[in-house]
Write a protein that holds these residues in place. Structure first.
Motif, PDB file in Angstrom:
ATOM      1  N   ARG A 138       0.841  -1.193   0.000  1.00  0.00           N
ATOM      2  CA  ARG A 138       0.000   0.000   0.000  1.00  0.00           C
ATOM      3  C   ARG A 138       0.878   1.245   0.000  1.00  0.00           C
ATOM      4  NH1 ARG A 138      -4.197  -1.590   4.899  1.00  0.00           N
ATOM      5  NH2 ARG A 138      -4.951  -3.579   4.014  1.00  0.00           N
ATOM      6  N   PRO A 139       0.447   2.289  -0.681  1.00  0.00           N
ATOM      7  CA  PRO A 139       1.224   3.536  -0.656  1.00  0.00           C
ATOM      8  C   PRO A 139       1.468   3.995   0.782  1.00  0.00           C
ATOM      9  CG  PRO A 139      -0.506   3.663  -2.298  1.00  0.00           C
ATOM     10  CD  PRO A 139      -0.756   2.402  -1.527  1.00  0.00           C
ATOM     11  N   GLY A 140       2.708   4.362   1.051  1.00  0.00           N
ATOM     12  CA  GLY A 140       3.094   4.784   2.390  1.00  0.00           C
ATOM     13  C   GLY A 140       3.637   3.659   3.244  1.00  0.00           C
ATOM     14  N   HIS A 141       3.303   2.422   2.915  1.00  0.00           N
ATOM     15  CA  HIS A 141       3.923   1.283   3.582  1.00  0.00           C
ATOM     16  C   HIS A 141       5.324   1.070   2.995  1.00  0.00           C
ATOM     17  CE1 HIS A 141       0.084  -0.833   5.252  1.00  0.00           C
ATOM     18  NE2 HIS A 141       0.004   0.483   5.358  1.00  0.00           N
ATOM     19  N   ARG A 142       6.013   0.049   3.497  1.00  0.00           N
ATOM     20  CA  ARG A 142       7.370  -0.241   3.035  1.00  0.00           C
ATOM     21  C   ARG A 142       7.463  -1.652   2.457  1.00  0.00           C
ATOM     22  NH1 ARG A 142      11.369   3.375   4.434  1.00  0.00           N
ATOM     23  NH2 ARG A 142      10.671   5.096   5.769  1.00  0.00           N
ATOM     24  N   ILE A 143       8.511  -1.853   1.679  1.00  0.00           N
ATOM     25  CA  ILE A 143       8.712  -3.161   1.050  1.00  0.00           C
ATOM     26  C   ILE A 143       8.795  -4.262   2.101  1.00  0.00           C
ATOM     27  CG2 ILE A 143      10.331  -4.556  -0.298  1.00  0.00           C
ATOM     28  CD1 ILE A 143       8.706  -2.633  -2.018  1.00  0.00           C
ATOM     29  N   GLY A 144       9.376  -3.964   3.252  1.00  0.00           N
ATOM     30  CA  GLY A 144       9.463  -4.948   4.322  1.00  0.00           C
ATOM     31  C   GLY A 144       8.107  -5.438   4.797  1.00  0.00           C
ATOM     32  N   ASP A 145       7.073  -4.608   4.642  1.00  0.00           N
ATOM     33  CA  ASP A 145       5.729  -5.029   5.039  1.00  0.00           C
ATOM     34  C   ASP A 145       5.233  -6.169   4.143  1.00  0.00           C
ATOM     35  OD1 ASP A 145       5.848  -2.968   6.888  1.00  0.00           O
ATOM     36  OD2 ASP A 145       4.737  -1.572   5.630  1.00  0.00           O
ATOM     37  N   ILE A 146       5.555  -6.082   2.842  1.00  0.00           N
ATOM     38  CA  ILE A 146       5.213  -7.158   1.912  1.00  0.00           C
ATOM     39  C   ILE A 146       5.965  -8.422   2.296  1.00  0.00           C
ATOM     40  CG2 ILE A 146       5.293  -7.918  -0.500  1.00  0.00           C
ATOM     41  CD1 ILE A 146       5.307  -4.929  -1.294  1.00  0.00           C
ATOM     42  N   ARG A 185      11.479  -7.929   8.047  1.00  0.00           N
ATOM     43  CA  ARG A 185      10.773  -7.215   9.111  1.00  0.00           C
ATOM     44  C   ARG A 185       9.870  -6.130   8.533  1.00  0.00           C
ATOM     45  NH1 ARG A 185      13.516  -4.119  12.111  1.00  0.00           N
ATOM     46  NH2 ARG A 185      15.508  -4.143  11.014  1.00  0.00           N
ATOM     47  N   ARG A 186       8.753  -5.920   9.175  1.00  0.00           N
ATOM     48  CA  ARG A 186       7.879  -4.812   8.801  1.00  0.00           C
ATOM     49  C   ARG A 186       8.568  -3.483   9.080  1.00  0.00           C
ATOM     50  NH1 ARG A 186       2.314  -5.465  11.839  1.00  0.00           N
ATOM     51  NH2 ARG A 186       1.937  -3.569  10.597  1.00  0.00           N
ATOM     52  N   GLY A 187       8.204  -2.479   8.308  1.00  0.00           N
ATOM     53  CA  GLY A 187       8.672  -1.121   8.565  1.00  0.00           C
ATOM     54  C   GLY A 187      10.051  -0.811   8.039  1.00  0.00           C
ATOM     55  N   ILE A 188      10.650  -1.734   7.259  1.00  0.00           N
ATOM     56  CA  ILE A 188      11.966  -1.453   6.693  1.00  0.00           C
ATOM     57  C   ILE A 188      11.875  -1.487   5.169  1.00  0.00           C
ATOM     58  CG2 ILE A 188      13.139  -2.436   8.697  1.00  0.00           C
ATOM     59  CD1 ILE A 188      13.863  -4.855   6.923  1.00  0.00           C
ATOM     60  N   GLY A 189      12.909  -0.987   4.510  1.00  0.00           N
ATOM     61  CA  GLY A 189      12.952  -0.995   3.050  1.00  0.00           C
ATOM     62  C   GLY A 189      12.338   0.267   2.468  1.00  0.00           C
TER      63      GLY A 189
END
Length: 260
Positions: A138-146, A185-189
């Motif tokens: 999603r826009p605003g999220h990060r690649i690490g979330d995927i 990890r979430r929140g990185i990338g």
């Protein structure tokens, strides 16, 4: 550097994504016991060219074929050959088409006849994890979330995630920044932004996550020779939402009651 596409460029990518999707749909019609993987490669190459596309894998850094063939324990980058598919096999088919200067990339793992229910569950889980990853994009999220979404979904179900191979950006080139891992990890990338075009492609193993590269320098298989599954879509971030540019609809139509 991440190259953000204009609306006009994304529109051109839609055409390439549609052609690679139609190519997999055409190949799906031929998957059956006794059919060689080399035959499938010929069908794909001719279909791409007949429809105004170029088989982008063919010749890429020396790769000798249109399709990456992934039978059973092969994770990715296998060569087509005279191997005739057998009842109970699974076969991942990963390919890229270039049309009017832009790329479309997709992969689907097919069942050959009736397969072991445990292998079917691996395929289902891997395919589901692709859409779990897309939901996290999603826009605003990060690649690490995927990456974390795919990893969590698959590992909680007892499967392992290949770490050496990953998704990627796409556009005029087959592989662009950013890399899109299937673990992390979430929140990185990098931050996901409008104009970003990426491929999410979970590669999930029934056994260990460890892999080996064969002597041909390309074919990647599981170290323990247990099955691996692989699915992929090309995506674009447009007007603050995710658009899936490729589709499995053509495969579903070709397979009907055999669709995973």
């Amino acid at each position: 550097m991440i190259y953000l596409k204009t609306p006009e460029e994304i529109n051109q990518m839609r055409a390439a994504a549609d052609l690679v999707s139609r190519t997999l749909g055409e190949v799906a019609k031929w998957i059956a016991p006794g059919v060689t993987t080399l035959k499938l490669d010929t069908i794909a190459r001719e279909f791409m060219r007949d429809n105004g596309g170029r088989p982008a894998c063919l010749g890429y850094e020396g790769f000798p074929a249109t399709l990456c063939i992934e039978v059973n324990e092969t994770v990715v980058h296998g060569f087509p050959s005279n191997y005739a598919l057998r009842e109970g096999d699974i076969i991942g088919i990963d390919t890229v088409v270039e049309k009017d200067g832009f790329m479309g990339d997709s992969c689907y793992t097919f069942a050959v006849g009736d397969i072991d229910p445990k292998v079917m569950d691996l395929c289902r889980t891997t395919k589901e994890s692709l859409y779990v990853g897309i939901e996290a994009c999603r826009p605003g999220h990060r690649i690490g979330d995927i990456a974390n979404a795919v990893q969590t979904y698959c590992e909680h179900r007892g499967y392992s995630v290949v770490r050496e191979m990953c998704g990627h950006g796409i556009g005029r080139d087959m592989h662009e920044a950013p890399e899109v891992p299937n673990y992390g990890r979430r929140g990185i990338g990098p931050v996901i932004r409008n104009g970003m075009c990426i491929c999410i492609e979970p590669m999930i193993n029934m056994g260990s996550r460890n892999i080996v590269i064969e002597r041909d320098g390309w074919t990647c298989r599981t170290k323990d020779r247990k099955p691996s599954a692989h699915y992929e879509h090309t995506l674009a971030i447009v007007d603050d939402h995710v658009e899936i540019l490729t589709t499995f609809d053509y495969i579903e139509e070709a397979l009907k009651d055999r669709f995973i």
